[in-house]
Design a protein around this motif. Structure first.
Motif, PDB file in Angstrom:
ATOM      1  N   UNK A 276       1.004  -1.193  -0.058  1.00 11.89           N
ATOM      2  CA  UNK A 276      -0.036   0.062  -0.074  1.00 11.89           C
ATOM      3  C   UNK A 276       0.624   1.502  -0.745  1.00 11.89           C
ATOM      4  N   UNK A 277       2.007   1.722   0.949  1.00  7.99           N
ATOM      5  CA  UNK A 277       2.625   2.234   0.995  1.00  7.99           C
ATOM      6  C   UNK A 277       4.124   2.692  -0.136  1.00  7.99           C
ATOM      7  N   UNK A 278       4.344   1.376  -0.668  1.00  4.74           N
ATOM      8  CA  UNK A 278       4.902   1.972  -2.043  1.00  4.74           C
ATOM      9  C   UNK A 278       4.214   1.220  -3.120  1.00  4.74           C
ATOM     10  N   UNK A 279       2.989   1.470  -3.227  1.00  2.00           N
ATOM     11  CA  UNK A 279       2.828   0.891  -4.694  1.00  2.00           C
ATOM     12  C   UNK A 279       3.356   1.322  -6.116  1.00  2.00           C
ATOM     13  N   UNK A 280       3.091   2.831  -5.846  1.00  2.00           N
ATOM     14  CA  UNK A 280       4.087   3.312  -7.694  1.00  2.00           C
ATOM     15  C   UNK A 280       5.479   2.909  -7.659  1.00  2.00           C
TER      16      UNK A 280
ATOM     17  N   UNK B 113       6.973   9.678 -13.214  1.00  2.10           N
ATOM     18  CA  UNK B 113       6.460   8.604 -11.835  1.00  2.10           C
ATOM     19  C   UNK B 113       7.153   8.468 -10.943  1.00  2.10           C
ATOM     20  N   UNK B 114       9.062   8.562 -11.814  1.00  2.00           N
ATOM     21  CA  UNK B 114       9.768   7.907 -11.038  1.00  2.00           C
ATOM     22  C   UNK B 114      10.012   9.556 -10.670  1.00  2.00           C
ATOM     23  N   UNK B 115      10.208  10.601 -10.897  1.00  2.00           N
ATOM     24  CA  UNK B 115      10.405  11.795 -10.631  1.00  2.00           C
ATOM     25  C   UNK B 115      10.045  11.429  -9.244  1.00  2.00           C
ATOM     26  N   UNK B 116       8.680  11.428  -9.287  1.00  2.00           N
ATOM     27  CA  UNK B 116       7.490  11.887  -8.224  1.00  2.00           C
ATOM     28  C   UNK B 116       8.368  10.657  -6.705  1.00  2.00           C
ATOM     29  N   UNK B 117       8.365   9.659  -7.310  1.00  2.00           N
ATOM     30  CA  UNK B 117       9.171   8.881  -6.405  1.00  2.00           C
ATOM     31  C   UNK B 117       9.897   9.444  -5.848  1.00  2.00           C
ATOM     32  N   UNK B 118      11.089  10.188  -6.606  1.00  2.00           N
ATOM     33  CA  UNK B 118      12.577  10.252  -6.047  1.00  2.00           C
ATOM     34  C   UNK B 118      12.015  11.597  -4.944  1.00  2.00           C
TER      35      UNK B 118
END
Length: 119
Positions: free
Chosen positions: A6-10, A110-115
């Motif tokens: 749930x916390x790391x779905x992205x 998406x990767x940039x948002x995760x960062x």
């Protein structure tokens, strides 16, 4: 495990999508050779190399999440952000007009948002 999903779905989505994309490129070498969209990338990497890079970075991201190894997550995230951005720009610049760049750009963002979140 449910909490991690749930916390790391992205982050998991980015890793799994990159792995599947890499496997597809690795197994189907004709994709880079046949489609004009991929010719720019094919000049830089062959389908085995690019497929293995996607698979490796995706696996590193998943393992980093599972084992909570910050360095592994960061390295994989940096690599995936750059790789998806390169694919996005390549697809934007290569004729004919296509929509594949939108897919690649969305994964780079998406990767940039995760960062930005620090995950």
């Amino acid at each position: 495990m449910k909490k991690i999903i749930i916390l790391k779905w992205d982050s998991i989505l980015l890793g799994v999508t990159s792995i599947v994309y890499g496997i597809t490129l690795f197994v189907n070498g004709n994709i880079l050779i046949t489609y004009q969209l991929y010719r720019l990338i094919d000049k830089i990497f062959n389908h085995y190399d690019i497929g293995l890079i996607f698979i490796t970075l995706g696996l590193l991201k998943i393992i980093g999440i599972w084992k909570d190894i910050e360095l592994l997550k960061r390295v994989a995230l940096t690599g995936l952000t750059a790789l998806w951005a390169v694919f996005s720009v390549s697809f934007m610049l290569t004729p004919p007009a296509n929509t594949v760049w939108i897919f690649s750009l969305s994964l780079a963002l998406l990767a940039f948002g995760i960062a930005l979140k620090g995950d």
